[in-house]
Scaffold this motif. Sequence first.
Motif, PDB file in Angstrom:
ATOM      1  N   UNK A  70       0.845  -1.172   0.000  1.00  0.00           N
ATOM      2  CA  UNK A  70       0.000   0.000   0.000  1.00  0.00           C
ATOM      3  C   UNK A  70       0.887   1.230   0.000  1.00  0.00           C
ATOM      4  N   UNK A  71       0.319   2.327  -0.347  1.00  0.00           N
ATOM      5  CA  UNK A  71       1.076   3.578  -0.339  1.00  0.00           C
ATOM      6  C   UNK A  71       1.351   3.960   1.103  1.00  0.00           C
ATOM      7  N   UNK A  72       2.605   4.169   1.398  1.00  0.00           N
ATOM      8  CA  UNK A  72       3.015   4.607   2.719  1.00  0.00           C
ATOM      9  C   UNK A  72       3.081   6.130   2.691  1.00  0.00           C
ATOM     10  N   UNK A  73       2.221   6.790   3.458  1.00  0.00           N
ATOM     11  CA  UNK A  73       2.252   8.253   3.502  1.00  0.00           C
ATOM     12  C   UNK A  73       2.869   8.768   4.796  1.00  0.00           C
ATOM     13  N   UNK A  74       3.011   7.893   5.787  1.00  0.00           N
ATOM     14  CA  UNK A  74       3.644   8.295   7.042  1.00  0.00           C
ATOM     15  C   UNK A  74       4.366   7.100   7.650  1.00  0.00           C
TER      16      UNK A  74
ATOM     17  N   UNK B 293       6.992  10.501  11.536  1.00  0.00           N
ATOM     18  CA  UNK B 293       6.375  10.543  12.854  1.00  0.00           C
ATOM     19  C   UNK B 293       7.466  10.085  13.824  1.00  0.00           C
ATOM     20  N   UNK B 294       7.761  10.883  14.835  1.00  0.00           N
ATOM     21  CA  UNK B 294       8.840  10.495  15.750  1.00  0.00           C
ATOM     22  C   UNK B 294       8.617  11.145  17.106  1.00  0.00           C
TER      23      UNK B 294
ATOM     24  N   UNK C  56       3.672  19.484  16.085  1.00  0.00           N
ATOM     25  CA  UNK C  56       4.167  18.998  17.372  1.00  0.00           C
ATOM     26  C   UNK C  56       2.990  18.759  18.315  1.00  0.00           C
ATOM     27  N   UNK C  57       3.062  17.640  19.002  1.00  0.00           N
ATOM     28  CA  UNK C  57       2.034  17.295  19.988  1.00  0.00           C
ATOM     29  C   UNK C  57       2.718  17.059  21.325  1.00  0.00           C
ATOM     30  N   UNK C  58       2.275  17.764  22.337  1.00  0.00           N
ATOM     31  CA  UNK C  58       2.787  17.566  23.692  1.00  0.00           C
ATOM     32  C   UNK C  58       1.712  16.815  24.467  1.00  0.00           C
TER      33      UNK C  58
ATOM     34  N   UNK D 265       1.686   8.216  18.166  1.00  0.00           N
ATOM     35  CA  UNK D 265       2.610   7.858  17.092  1.00  0.00           C
ATOM     36  C   UNK D 265       2.088   6.644  16.322  1.00  0.00           C
ATOM     37  N   UNK D 266       1.610   5.650  17.049  1.00  0.00           N
ATOM     38  CA  UNK D 266       1.075   4.440  16.416  1.00  0.00           C
ATOM     39  C   UNK D 266      -0.081   4.783  15.482  1.00  0.00           C
ATOM     40  N   UNK D 267      -1.024   5.582  15.962  1.00  0.00           N
ATOM     41  CA  UNK D 267      -2.206   5.913  15.165  1.00  0.00           C
ATOM     42  C   UNK D 267      -1.881   6.772  13.955  1.00  0.00           C
ATOM     43  N   UNK D 268      -0.830   7.575  14.032  1.00  0.00           N
ATOM     44  CA  UNK D 268      -0.481   8.482  12.928  1.00  0.00           C
ATOM     45  C   UNK D 268       0.341   7.802  11.839  1.00  0.00           C
TER      46      UNK D 268
END
Length: 184
Positions: free
Chosen positions: A6-10, A44-45, A88-90, A101-104
């Motif tokens: 599949x196309x990997x977008x993230x 995503x990191x 950025x997510x705090x 991170x998993x969901x994104x």
Amino acid sequence: MTFIMKKISSMAVYCGSSVGNNHLFFEAAENIGKFLANNNIKLIYGGGNLGLMGAVSGAALKNGGEVMGVITSHLINKEKINEDLTDIHIVDSMSQRKNKMFNAADAFLILPGGIGTLEEFFEILSWRQLKLHSKDILIYNVNNYWDDLNTIINKTIDCKFTHSNIKDDYKIINNINDLTNYIN
């Protein structure tokens, strides 16, 4: 390996917040950041600006990539949050960080790192084994860094704690060409 084409977008990249003791680790992290940016794959990191995390995110940003960082409030000063991130997510806890991170992410890439990197790898691997997701997991074996990890997994298979099909749930890559072949 049963990887879904599949196309990997993230892609979530798990790696050390230090540089380690081998310049090849840092170079690999930079090359991954550049590769993701050049292939329009959002990084995503963990949101930090130190070590391999800083190398991968810095290279992605330098090459025009989109970068999402997820960091806990208690690590902002320790891992030196990267203020230049696209997104950025705090969050309050490590569990929230890992879930976000998993969901994104569409897929996961494991670079050299320490206990935190191992913990993140084993969590997503166990979730895949439990059929909680079917996202691809790649281990980048820079300078044979992950050879002993493979030995430990083989030991769990040999001792009948793990089924041999666990090997179908991740792929070891040894260079950027392997990653290019995976993406293409």
